[in-house]
Design a protein around this motif. Sequence first.
Motif, PDB file in Angstrom:
ATOM      1  N   PHE A  45      32.538  -5.203  22.464  1.00  0.00           N
ATOM      2  CA  PHE A  45      31.375  -6.045  22.200  1.00  0.00           C
ATOM      3  C   PHE A  45      31.308  -6.334  20.698  1.00  0.00           C
ATOM      4  O   PHE A  45      31.405  -5.414  19.875  1.00  0.00           O
ATOM      5  N   GLY A  46      31.118  -7.602  20.369  1.00  0.00           N
ATOM      6  CA  GLY A  46      30.978  -7.986  18.973  1.00  0.00           C
ATOM      7  C   GLY A  46      29.726  -8.808  18.756  1.00  0.00           C
ATOM      8  O   GLY A  46      29.407  -9.696  19.568  1.00  0.00           O
ATOM      9  N   ILE A  87      33.740  -9.429  24.389  1.00  0.00           N
ATOM     10  CA  ILE A  87      32.427 -10.036  24.606  1.00  0.00           C
ATOM     11  C   ILE A  87      31.846 -10.298  23.221  1.00  0.00           C
ATOM     12  O   ILE A  87      31.206  -9.429  22.615  1.00  0.00           O
ATOM     13  N   SER A  88      32.125 -11.475  22.676  1.00  0.00           N
ATOM     14  CA  SER A  88      31.717 -11.777  21.305  1.00  0.00           C
ATOM     15  C   SER A  88      30.390 -12.526  21.297  1.00  0.00           C
ATOM     16  O   SER A  88      30.022 -13.208  22.256  1.00  0.00           O
ATOM     17  N   GLY A  89      29.676 -12.386  20.195  1.00  0.00           N
ATOM     18  CA  GLY A  89      28.386 -13.047  20.062  1.00  0.00           C
ATOM     19  C   GLY A  89      27.314 -12.478  20.962  1.00  0.00           C
ATOM     20  O   GLY A  89      26.301 -13.128  21.233  1.00  0.00           O
ATOM     21  N   ASP A  90      27.504 -11.256  21.438  1.00  0.00           N
ATOM     22  CA  ASP A  90      26.552 -10.628  22.371  1.00  0.00           C
ATOM     23  C   ASP A  90      26.443  -9.147  22.031  1.00  0.00           C
ATOM     24  O   ASP A  90      27.081  -8.292  22.649  1.00  0.00           O
ATOM     25  N   PRO A  91      25.637  -8.800  21.022  1.00  0.00           N
ATOM     26  CA  PRO A  91      25.561  -7.408  20.580  1.00  0.00           C
ATOM     27  C   PRO A  91      24.918  -6.493  21.616  1.00  0.00           C
ATOM     28  O   PRO A  91      24.080  -6.919  22.419  1.00  0.00           O
ATOM     29  N   SER A 106      22.357 -10.125  26.146  1.00  0.00           N
ATOM     30  CA  SER A 106      22.350 -11.118  27.222  1.00  0.00           C
ATOM     31  C   SER A 106      21.901 -10.521  28.554  1.00  0.00           C
ATOM     32  O   SER A 106      21.675 -11.254  29.519  1.00  0.00           O
ATOM     33  N   GLY A 107      21.797  -9.182  28.613  1.00  0.00           N
ATOM     34  CA  GLY A 107      21.470  -8.499  29.863  1.00  0.00           C
ATOM     35  C   GLY A 107      22.672  -7.928  30.565  1.00  0.00           C
ATOM     36  O   GLY A 107      22.552  -7.222  31.571  1.00  0.00           O
TER      37      GLY A 107
END
Length: 827
Positions: A45-46, A87-91, A106-107
């Motif tokens: 995750f990024g 999964i980038s742009g979704d911390p 994002s859930g």
Amino acid sequence: MTFGNDNPGSGTRERLVVIGNGMAGCRAVEEILARDPGRYSIAIFGAEPRVNYNRIMLSPVLAGEKAFDDIVINTAEWYEENGIDLISGDPVDQIDRATQTVIARSGRVEPYDRLLIATGSDPFIIPVPGHKLPGVVTFRDLDDVDKMLAAAEKGGSAVVIGGGLLGLEAAHGLNLRGMSVTVIHLMPTLMERQLDEAAGYLLKTELESRGQVILTGADTAEIMEKDGHVAGVKLKDGREIPADIVVMAVGIRPATALAKSAGLEVERGIMVDDHMVTSDPAIMAVGECVQHRGTCYGLVAPLWDMCRALADHATDAPTGYLGSVTSTKLKVSGIDLFSAGDFSGGDGAEDIVMRDASRGVYKRVIVKDNKLVGAVLYGDTADGSWYFDLLKKGEDVSDIRDALIFGQAFASGGGALADPNAAVAALSDDAEICGCNGVSKGTVVKTIQGGACSLDAVRSQCKASASCGSCTGLVESLLKITLGDDIQSGPRTVCKCTSFSHDDVRRLIIEKDLRAIPQVMQELHWTTPDGCSSCRPALNYYLLCAWPGEYEDDQKSRFVNERMHANIQKDGTYSVVPRMWGGLTNPRELRAIADVVEKFNAPMVKVTGGQRLDIFGIKKEDLPAVWADLNAAGMVSGHAYGKSLRTVKTCVGSEWCRFGTQDSTGLGVKLEQMTWGSWMPHKFKIAVSGCPRNCAEATIKDFGVVCVDSGYELHVGGNGGIKVRATDFLTKVATEEEAMDVCAAFTQLYREQAWYLERTAPWIERVGLDHIKAGLFDDPEAVAKLAARFRYSQQFMQDDPWAKRAAGEDSELHQHLAEVRPLEFAQ
């Protein structure tokens, strides 16, 4: 409980989830894959919407020395090839330790068997009034760089709060982008954690000489506001510094909020043991977010050590992390600085200091209990790796104590003239070669022995010298030591966007009839969509030189000073240099300059080293009007900013001087009128001295003429500056016309053969003077052909609307040009 894909041959994989797509998280994954590629099914995750890149190279991106593509560490293909879910742009906002899941913003819910936290650090913001105003930025990621670049596009002034590594690199980049920069630092010494007072003073002096204002011992009181935007910084002593942007670079804090909310043990950082395991056995942590044995690290080298220990633990081969000794290098072009260990001195410590004022070199090593405990190097950092190796190993240095300050070659008994390769060979296998990427000497040698026979191959396979490049010399030495004569040095490529050399690109532009930058990039398989700040100006020049009158100069691919026809100064204003032929002027020109100075309130006019008048303090918005007024008086641009002819310096010669043998002033005027406005690979200077006393300093110019009783001695390849080089004698001619033809021919040969940003001195040293002479004189018609090609191209180069003379054209020149057609370029 296991999750993920089935891997035939290795059973069901464990699910490893990584929180953080930065340097530490991805490096840990690389180390794990190197040890056991089939062990885990991995998701990363990024927070940023992009792939992993080298954050320590953001400074060169800001400075315009690199593009984003140049600093990418792991491409999209790397994630795909290794079966990694990015999964980038979704911390990640929550860790549920009971269910062993993470929940993203994002859930999205992702289960894990093992979790790795690599959240890095958060920038520290001084909570002074105004710190939340628009225009206040930090310097931690690419978005911050984009904000600074947007501000620099508008010009104006910047204030950087913080004189540490990041602050100084931010100030350097903004300064190069044309902003007036002031650095505010609370402590009396810049980079006080890495430098002693003496080195800090040298650094401050160097930065001030580059146009930055450095305020040490300065405490920020508030950030001032105007119309809802930052307007400046007010200090506690009452001083006010105007600013269009304020960069906060005062320090970092471990990013621990996520770990703390999950109930993990946290002090200053996330608490980890020697295997990088947190208080939850299923959760590991690495990088700037952790605290190990009471220490939080903010530099990159310890991260690599942590990642190796973590990967060992994650693949059941634990070795343990015992802490790191750190070193520091400043990524500001032209400044060599190295610091490592403890330089505070104190009881029982012995300082050994060497100062060389003429070279700007300062070296200090600190010895305690016969061991090296600290080193500070400024101006000459070649022995940094050796000192750092001694420091980490804690070796007894009593036998080499008297020679320690002079470096490895001297201390090893070789003396000052020892082979530098031998010093590199003496380094231990675990000595650090590349600090940016954590690559040891042993790794580099193993890479070379595995088939990497060139510098580019080493860079691509183990990343040594692939970032800031300061260790390139060490890698080249290891190539020489390991391969001997089998090293593949090869020609230097234009940049990382291509595998072609400068010579190849120039040749193929002609052979393939390439006439536009996008066409060159497509035909020659450029690896980036639009090139970079290194190749675009080069391609623009090569096309301009190849197709005079046909290729349209791409102003976007030129440096800002060339586009503005003016030099940016430290306060954000510009200086303008109108051309004075051969250093001569007249009442009309002087009146025009005086009128411009008064009309635009220029605070200073100065005679330059090239015998011209430089008008300082011109506002950016006034530049078109300034040039219009000067053009109206018949004055054109002096190109004091450009990769082009700068000036033709003259003495008064035979007309006035009792020692003069020829009309040096008249010849200088003719040479300047012939060559002005010509774009070159680099700046180009000419001088004509009327006698061997050489008052015009012709023997340190790119092309120099020394008049003697029997004619004109012609010299080439000189330059002043930091590294002075005297000219090489080229030939002697009898007439002015011959001197002008040889000048035009030599200039064209340089324009056709040199690499972009290569001055005549290194060009001649690279190809040899015999090559130059052969190109000019082996063919009896070579001078005439080259001179004709030069004069043909000049009619287009001198048609620049900014620089074009308003007082009419040289009809004799244009009549000659009309009869000359372009000839084939040199093979």
